[in-house]
Design a protein around this motif. Structure first.
Motif, short mmCIF file in Angstrom:
data_model
loop_
_atom_site.label_atom_id
_atom_site.label_comp_id
_atom_site.label_asym_id
_atom_site.label_seq_id
_atom_site.Cartn_x
_atom_site.Cartn_y
_atom_site.Cartn_z
N SER A 48 -38.78 60.87 6.77
CA SER A 48 -38.87 60.05 7.98
C SER A 48 -38.05 60.69 9.10
O SER A 48 -36.90 61.08 8.89
N GLY A 49 -38.64 60.77 10.28
CA GLY A 49 -38.01 61.44 11.41
C GLY A 49 -36.69 60.83 11.84
O GLY A 49 -35.80 61.53 12.31
N TRP A 50 -36.52 59.52 11.69
CA TRP A 50 -35.29 58.88 12.15
C TRP A 50 -34.08 59.26 11.30
O TRP A 50 -32.94 59.03 11.71
N LEU A 51 -34.31 59.88 10.13
CA LEU A 51 -33.20 60.35 9.31
C LEU A 51 -32.73 61.74 9.74
O LEU A 51 -31.71 62.22 9.26
N ASP A 52 -33.46 62.38 10.66
CA ASP A 52 -33.11 63.69 11.22
C ASP A 52 -32.75 64.69 10.12
O ASP A 52 -31.59 65.11 10.00
N THR A 65 -35.52 77.75 -3.96
CA THR A 65 -34.68 76.55 -3.86
C THR A 65 -34.70 76.01 -2.44
O THR A 65 -34.56 76.78 -1.49
N ALA A 66 -34.88 74.72 -2.32
CA ALA A 66 -34.85 74.06 -1.02
C ALA A 66 -33.76 73.01 -1.02
O ALA A 66 -33.52 72.35 -2.03
N THR A 67 -33.11 72.85 0.12
CA THR A 67 -32.05 71.87 0.29
C THR A 67 -32.38 71.01 1.51
O THR A 67 -32.71 71.55 2.57
N VAL A 68 -32.27 69.71 1.35
CA VAL A 68 -32.49 68.77 2.45
C VAL A 68 -31.27 67.87 2.57
O VAL A 68 -30.80 67.30 1.58
N THR A 69 -30.75 67.76 3.79
CA THR A 69 -29.63 66.89 4.07
C THR A 69 -30.06 65.88 5.13
O THR A 69 -30.61 66.27 6.16
N VAL A 70 -29.83 64.61 4.86
CA VAL A 70 -30.13 63.55 5.83
C VAL A 70 -28.86 62.74 6.08
O VAL A 70 -27.98 62.67 5.22
N THR A 71 -28.78 62.14 7.25
CA THR A 71 -27.65 61.28 7.60
C THR A 71 -28.17 59.86 7.74
O THR A 71 -29.00 59.58 8.61
N VAL A 72 -27.68 58.99 6.89
CA VAL A 72 -28.09 57.59 6.91
C VAL A 72 -27.22 56.85 7.92
O VAL A 72 -25.99 56.92 7.85
N PRO A 73 -27.83 56.15 8.89
CA PRO A 73 -27.03 55.43 9.87
C PRO A 73 -26.27 54.27 9.24
O PRO A 73 -26.66 53.75 8.19
N ARG A 81 -21.21 57.11 9.01
CA ARG A 81 -22.54 57.42 8.50
C ARG A 81 -22.41 58.09 7.15
O ARG A 81 -21.41 58.72 6.85
N TYR A 82 -23.45 57.96 6.35
CA TYR A 82 -23.44 58.49 4.99
C TYR A 82 -24.39 59.68 4.93
O TYR A 82 -25.55 59.58 5.31
N THR A 83 -23.91 60.82 4.46
CA THR A 83 -24.71 62.03 4.36
C THR A 83 -25.19 62.22 2.93
O THR A 83 -24.40 62.13 2.00
N VAL A 84 -26.48 62.49 2.79
CA VAL A 84 -27.09 62.69 1.48
C VAL A 84 -27.70 64.10 1.44
O VAL A 84 -28.41 64.49 2.35
#
Length: 94
Positions: A48-52, A65-73, A81-84
């Motif tokens: 989802s785009g709002w998770l940037d 290997t792929a890594t994805v980091t999102v920041t939860v508002p 904010r919580y980073t995953v």
């Protein structure tokens, strides 16, 4: 306050799910002929785009290997904010 905490936990769970889905999509696309640029595009499209999302993919000779980091508002103003971050690895197609 309890309701806001429940919403916050739900958002964190959603962020974990989205980061995992994005990492799998990015690893799958990068392991095929498209390489890391296709992996980054697939990872961004799967989240989802709002998770940037911040997506990176590295294609090796045997594994990708792929890594994805999102920041939860945050919903509760007292907390940051919580980073995953989630990673996925797939065999590289030759």
């Amino acid at each position: 306050m309890i309701g806001m905490a429940a919403i916050q936990l739900g958002l964190i769970g959603y962020g974990v799910n989205q980061a995992g889905s994005g990492a799998r999509a990015a690893a799958r696309a990068a392991s095929q002929q498209g390489g890391p640029p296709a992996g980054a595009a697939a990872g961004h499209a799967a989240v989802s785009g709002w998770l940037d999302p911040d997506v990176s993919a590295e294609r090796g000779s045997d594994l990708t290997t792929a890594t994805v980091t999102v920041t939860v508002p945050n919903v509760i103003p007292l907390f940051d904010r919580y980073t995953v971050t989630r990673r996925a690895t797939m065999p590289t197609d030759d």
